[in-house]
Design an enzyme around this catalytic site. Structure first.
Site, PDB file in Angstrom:
ATOM      1  N   HIS A   1     -17.701  21.073  10.659  1.00 56.71           N
ATOM      2  CA  HIS A   1     -16.591  20.901   9.713  1.00 56.71           C
ATOM      3  C   HIS A   1     -15.888  22.228   9.438  1.00 56.71           C
ATOM      4  O   HIS A   1     -14.667  22.291   9.297  1.00 56.71           O
ATOM      5  CB  HIS A   1     -17.166  20.304   8.413  1.00 56.71           C
ATOM      6  CG  HIS A   1     -16.199  20.174   7.284  1.00 56.71           C
ATOM      7  ND1 HIS A   1     -16.195  21.017   6.202  1.00 56.71           N
ATOM      8  CD2 HIS A   1     -15.182  19.317   7.075  1.00 56.71           C
ATOM      9  CE1 HIS A   1     -15.227  20.667   5.374  1.00 56.71           C
ATOM     10  NE2 HIS A   1     -14.594  19.634   5.881  1.00 56.71           N
TER      11      HIS A   1
ATOM     12  N   SER B   1     -13.181  13.833   6.919  1.00 60.51           N
ATOM     13  CA  SER B   1     -13.510  14.770   8.001  1.00 60.51           C
ATOM     14  C   SER B   1     -14.914  14.478   8.544  1.00 60.51           C
ATOM     15  O   SER B   1     -15.121  14.439   9.748  1.00 60.51           O
ATOM     16  CB  SER B   1     -13.452  16.210   7.489  1.00 60.51           C
ATOM     17  OG  SER B   1     -12.161  16.499   7.005  1.00 60.51           O
TER      18      SER B   1
ATOM     19  N   ARG C   1     -21.806  20.179   8.755  1.00 61.58           N
ATOM     20  CA  ARG C   1     -20.975  21.081   7.933  1.00 61.58           C
ATOM     21  C   ARG C   1     -20.542  22.300   8.745  1.00 61.58           C
ATOM     22  O   ARG C   1     -19.450  22.836   8.544  1.00 61.58           O
ATOM     23  CB  ARG C   1     -21.686  21.490   6.630  1.00 61.58           C
ATOM     24  CG  ARG C   1     -20.775  22.281   5.671  1.00 61.58           C
ATOM     25  CD  ARG C   1     -21.286  22.320   4.248  1.00 61.58           C
ATOM     26  NE  ARG C   1     -21.232  21.022   3.622  1.00 61.58           N
ATOM     27  CZ  ARG C   1     -20.124  20.504   3.059  1.00 61.58           C
ATOM     28  NH1 ARG C   1     -19.001  21.193   2.992  1.00 61.58           N
ATOM     29  NH2 ARG C   1     -20.155  19.299   2.540  1.00 61.58           N
TER      30      ARG C   1
END
Lengths: 213, 213
Positions: free
Chosen positions: B44, B16, B41
């Site tokens: 994500h 990812s 993040r």
């Protein structure tokens, strides 16, 4: 301090929904009436209007989900974060409980022993609760895939799937599986979703049933 | 069943991040190296690249936050959902704990008695923990405003503020207060944010310190 108008917390939500409704109108986006409380709460929880275009509902999804909750269905999530976000007191009024098996020690142990994912074990446990379950999956595409595999093997058919995992690997494909199934669903097509979105959808359904806490 | 490539859960995150990095490059978005683990993040956890353009960091924010965590700072959230999402075992390795006072019965009682919000009481309690605190606020603009008022009255200065409430009323303004303060911060400008975003930022900082669980 720069002047910020004081708004009662109880008033903030009402005003927020008015703003969302107005901006949807300005953007020319029309959401079917029965879907509005759910899609609007998803926008409320994300401030992301893209959901107005990507939220998908199977036929009579809202009605089916509400009936399940009203008759005492449990909700199974794939993160403790989604579990934390769901209004559990509201669900309890109908006799339902929220479960998340993902972080249980014995789930991890069984997953390791059988060389499968924790999501697979969690979905198996959910299938054995012995009562109707709404699956609210905001994280793991593997949970959706495991659930689908159980259907393929005719081991279990989920009564309702809220399918909103978020991410970049297998997420879009996992959602597609259910979009083409006969299972009643609320799914957000594409990459977006999350534990917060899963919780928001559950809460919107609860609030449509007239309970808040 | 349509063929979905099986990817180990442990491998999904790595892939990812590779996809996010590639797409940022394709979109011509350059994030400063030290901010990358946090902003990536956040992307994500939301699949929303808009964060690459709206995440704001005060000078040396990452370094300051990491030092606070490494020296045992606690984290105070404004929802139990954010608390659920933070890797508490990782934080405990440095001697820190995660608190959320918002849903405590005595917080509700005191807020009622004093005619203030639960967020105000929660921030007051956090200020009296007697140790450095990172505030991770993903929901209530009132929490950020209360914290700012304590600063104005010279009652308390928060060591670090992660300011990512989401919403349509007072959210943008509450964030602006801190953007123009001297408090070290990570803030997402605009309406977007959420408990999931607050937790993702905390976890990114923890993982940068080399702990995962």
């Amino acid at each position: 301090m720069k002047k910020i108008e004081y708004v009662l917390p109880s008033e903030i939500e009402k005003r927020s929904f008015e703003i969302i409704e107005r901006e949807l109108l300005e953007q020319g986006i029309k959401i079917p009436d029965e879907q509005k409380p759910v899609t609007m709460r998803v926008i409320h929880t994300s401030a992301d209007f893209e959901y107005a275009e990507t939220m998908c509902y199977s036929a009579n999804a809202i009605e089916i989900a509400k009936k399940l909750i009203a008759s005492g269905a449990d909700i199974v999530t794939d993160t403790n974060m989604a579990k934390a976000g769901i209004n559990k007191k509201a669900l309890e009024k109908f006799g339902g409980q929220v479960h998340c098996f993902m972080a249980d020690d014995d789930v991890a142990a069984e997953a390791k022993a059988r060389s499968v994912t924790r999501a697979t074990i969690s979905m198996e446990r959910a299938s054995r609760l012995g009562k109707p379950v709404i699956f609210a999956l905001g994280n793991a595409p593997t949970a959706m895939i495991s659930l689908y595999e159980m259907m393929e093997k005719k081991e279990f058919v989920p009564p309702f799937v809220i399918g909103v995992p978020v991410g970049f690997v297998n997420v879009v494909a996992a959602k597609e599986l259910f979009l083409h199934s006969n299972v009643p669903y609320i799914i957000n097509k594409g990459r977006k979703g999350g534990s917060n979105i899963a919780a928001a959808i559950c809460n919107a359904l609860l609030y449509e049933l007239g309970v808040r806490s």
